[in-house]
Design a protein around this motif. Structure first.
Motif, mmCIF file in Angstrom:
data_model
loop_
_atom_site.group_PDB
_atom_site.id
_atom_site.type_symbol
_atom_site.label_atom_id
_atom_site.label_comp_id
_atom_site.label_asym_id
_atom_site.label_seq_id
_atom_site.Cartn_x
_atom_site.Cartn_y
_atom_site.Cartn_z
ATOM 1 N N THR A 104 0.836 -1.195 0.000
ATOM 2 C CA THR A 104 0.000 0.000 0.000
ATOM 3 C C THR A 104 0.879 1.255 0.000
ATOM 4 O OG1 THR A 104 -0.111 -0.028 2.421
ATOM 5 C CG2 THR A 104 -1.848 -1.199 1.227
ATOM 6 N N GLY A 105 0.224 2.411 -0.016
ATOM 7 C CA GLY A 105 0.951 3.674 0.042
ATOM 8 C C GLY A 105 1.362 4.220 -1.300
ATOM 9 N N TRP A 106 0.864 3.632 -2.374
ATOM 10 C CA TRP A 106 1.238 4.057 -3.720
ATOM 11 C C TRP A 106 0.063 4.717 -4.424
ATOM 12 C CZ3 TRP A 106 -1.855 1.630 -7.273
ATOM 13 C CH2 TRP A 106 -2.431 0.415 -6.876
ATOM 14 N N VAL A 107 0.375 5.508 -5.444
ATOM 15 C CA VAL A 107 -0.639 6.160 -6.265
ATOM 16 C C VAL A 107 -0.273 5.937 -7.729
ATOM 17 C CG1 VAL A 107 -1.718 8.356 -6.917
ATOM 18 C CG2 VAL A 107 -1.095 7.918 -4.520
ATOM 19 N N ALA A 108 -1.237 5.496 -8.517
ATOM 20 C CA ALA A 108 -0.998 5.310 -9.956
ATOM 21 C C ALA A 108 -1.062 6.659 -10.659
ATOM 22 C CB ALA A 108 -2.027 4.356 -10.536
ATOM 23 N N ASN A 109 -0.219 6.811 -11.693
ATOM 24 C CA ASN A 109 -0.172 8.047 -12.491
ATOM 25 C C ASN A 109 0.006 9.277 -11.601
ATOM 26 O OD1 ASN A 109 -0.676 6.640 -14.998
ATOM 27 N ND2 ASN A 109 -2.802 6.432 -14.313
ATOM 28 N N LEU A 110 1.022 9.217 -10.757
ATOM 29 C CA LEU A 110 1.285 10.291 -9.787
ATOM 30 C C LEU A 110 2.075 11.432 -10.439
ATOM 31 C CD1 LEU A 110 1.251 11.253 -6.793
ATOM 32 C CD2 LEU A 110 3.464 10.075 -6.551
ATOM 33 N N PRO A 111 1.558 12.680 -10.382
ATOM 34 C CA PRO A 111 2.312 13.823 -10.908
ATOM 35 C C PRO A 111 3.519 14.142 -10.023
ATOM 36 C CG PRO A 111 -0.041 14.318 -10.689
ATOM 37 C CD PRO A 111 0.217 13.065 -9.906
ATOM 38 N N VAL A 112 4.690 14.274 -10.644
ATOM 39 C CA VAL A 112 5.919 14.607 -9.914
ATOM 40 C C VAL A 112 6.732 15.571 -10.773
ATOM 41 C CG1 VAL A 112 8.041 13.783 -8.843
ATOM 42 C CG2 VAL A 112 5.994 12.350 -8.773
ATOM 43 N N GLY A 113 6.887 16.799 -10.319
ATOM 44 C CA GLY A 113 7.744 17.765 -10.998
ATOM 45 C C GLY A 113 7.418 17.986 -12.455
ATOM 46 N N GLY A 114 6.160 18.018 -12.796
ATOM 47 C CA GLY A 114 5.775 18.244 -14.182
ATOM 48 C C GLY A 114 5.676 16.970 -15.012
ATOM 49 N N TYR A 115 6.059 15.845 -14.443
ATOM 50 C CA TYR A 115 5.928 14.562 -15.115
ATOM 51 C C TYR A 115 4.880 13.728 -14.393
ATOM 52 C CZ TYR A 115 10.224 15.517 -17.716
ATOM 53 O OH TYR A 115 11.168 16.063 -18.547
ATOM 54 N N CYS A 116 4.509 12.608 -15.008
ATOM 55 C CA CYS A 116 3.568 11.683 -14.380
ATOM 56 C C CYS A 116 4.231 10.311 -14.343
ATOM 57 C CB CYS A 116 2.267 11.624 -15.181
ATOM 58 S SG CYS A 116 0.985 10.617 -14.406
ATOM 59 N N VAL A 117 4.472 9.796 -13.135
ATOM 60 C CA VAL A 117 5.102 8.481 -13.010
ATOM 61 C C VAL A 117 4.007 7.422 -12.985
ATOM 62 C CG1 VAL A 117 7.096 9.440 -11.806
ATOM 63 C CG2 VAL A 117 5.190 8.521 -10.482
ATOM 64 N N ASP A 118 4.334 6.244 -13.472
ATOM 65 C CA ASP A 118 3.330 5.178 -13.570
ATOM 66 C C ASP A 118 2.753 4.835 -12.204
ATOM 67 O OD1 ASP A 118 3.833 5.125 -16.266
ATOM 68 O OD2 ASP A 118 5.251 3.457 -16.147
ATOM 69 N N VAL A 119 3.641 4.616 -11.243
ATOM 70 C CA VAL A 119 3.228 4.352 -9.859
ATOM 71 C C VAL A 119 4.221 5.059 -8.947
ATOM 72 C CG1 VAL A 119 2.925 2.609 -8.053
ATOM 73 C CG2 VAL A 119 2.188 2.105 -10.391
ATOM 74 N N GLY A 120 3.713 5.802 -7.971
ATOM 75 C CA GLY A 120 4.610 6.533 -7.086
ATOM 76 C C GLY A 120 4.278 6.355 -5.619
ATOM 77 N N PHE A 121 5.314 6.234 -4.809
ATOM 78 C CA PHE A 121 5.182 6.236 -3.351
ATOM 79 C C PHE A 121 5.658 7.609 -2.894
ATOM 80 C CE2 PHE A 121 5.581 1.856 -4.594
ATOM 81 C CZ PHE A 121 4.795 1.136 -3.703
ATOM 82 N N ARG A 122 4.722 8.538 -2.692
ATOM 83 C CA ARG A 122 5.088 9.916 -2.419
ATOM 84 C C ARG A 122 5.930 10.051 -1.147
ATOM 85 N NH1 ARG A 122 2.374 14.333 -4.407
ATOM 86 N NH2 ARG A 122 0.483 13.084 -4.703
ATOM 87 N N ALA A 123 5.524 9.373 -0.076
ATOM 88 C CA ALA A 123 6.225 9.502 1.199
ATOM 89 C C ALA A 123 7.658 8.984 1.117
ATOM 90 C CB ALA A 123 5.460 8.772 2.301
#
Length: 285
Positions: free
Chosen positions: A205-224
């Motif tokens: 858990t703790g992930w987000v699909a298509n997470l915006p990061v610095g102007g890009y969108c990562v497929d899956v991101g763990f923000r914390a």
């Protein structure tokens, strides 16, 4: 003539070939009785003065089903140097109207093949390379790896689709269609869905699909944890521009302090446990 035939055919010979080389049926039977020749199947023999290799085993298995029999699936993939290890069971495709029961050590597929889907390789009928790849890709034992390798070695995806469509209804066709789709324009999206499924199945858990990061969108991101997961579809099967854009994005994310893990379709299908272990290690650091 007979010695040359045996040399090029891994020590395997059929009765018809022996007779063409000048031996009578009585002479063949005499060699069998003496132990010089071993009978592999009716009308198929192995000359027991050399090792019984995988080449000999596959050749004998295919020839035991007659002149119209064709090596297919993983047996054809190994014969055409797409797979590293020969399969324990030899898959043989025979015409629909063929008679006879399946022999030990082989598996029979009854289907009429077009001329475009058969080649002769070192004296053995095998499925042509596009059909070999499509059929082997549907097998769970190394199929994704074979498709990935074929695409890396410049086999056109369009030729694979044509072979697939010429042979609708065969064993494994739905799985092959999904993999061909994943290898085409939908490669990234199909791999992303598979990655998400793996994360859910593993209870991560703790992930987000298509997470915006610095102007890009990562497929899956763990923000914390600042961990980004990228799914690439089949390895190296993308154009140069897309490849360059992916690397620019990855470098930018790393400069922002993010750890980037990249996984191909091959990773996700063949080595899911390893993928999950690497993800757990990254988010627990």
């Amino acid at each position: 003539m007979l010695n040359e035939l045996l040399r090029t055919h891994d020590g395997v010979v059929t009765l018809a070939q022996a007779q063409e080389a000048g031996l009578s049926k009585h002479a063949v039977n005499r060699r069998v009785r003496s132990g010089a020749w071993l009978r592999c199947a009716p009308g198929v023999y192995f000359v027991d003065d050399r090792p019984f290799t995988d080449h000999a085993r596959i050749r004998a298995a295919v020839w035991s089903y007659g002149e119209s029999a064709t090596a297919s699936g993983l047996a054809a993939a190994w014969w055409q140097r797409l797979a590293r290890f020969a399969p324990a069971s030899v898959e043989v495709t025979v015409p629909r109207d063929s008679n006879g029961r399946c022999r030990e050590g082989s598996r029979v597929r009854r289907r009429d093949l077009t001329a475009a889907d058969v080649v002769v390789d070192r004296g053995l009928r095998v499925t042509a390379l596009p059909l070999t790849v499509v059929e082997a890709a549907a097998r769970r034992d190394g199929g994704a790896r074979i498709l990935d390798s074929a695409l890396q070695h410049n086999l056109e995806l369009s030729s694979l689709w044509r072979a697939h469509l010429r042979n609708k209804g065969r064993h494994g066709a739905p799985r092959a269609r999904r993999m061909l789709t994943a290898a085409g324009e939908g490669a990234r999206s199909a791999a992303e869905r598979l990655l998400v499924q793996l994360l859910k199945s593993a209870g991560i858990t703790g992930w987000v699909a298509n997470l915006p990061v610095g102007g890009y969108c990562v497929d899956v991101g763990f923000r914390a944890k600042k961990v980004a997961l990228e799914a690439d579809g089949f390895a190296f099967h993308s154009d140069a521009e897309a490849f360059q854009k992916d690397r620019v994005r990855q470098n930018y994310l790393m400069l922002l302090g993010w750890q980037v893990l990249r996984f191909t379709w091959l990773d996700l299908t063949e080595y899911p446990e390893r993928v999950i272990a690497e993800i757990r290690r990254a988010i627990s650091a």
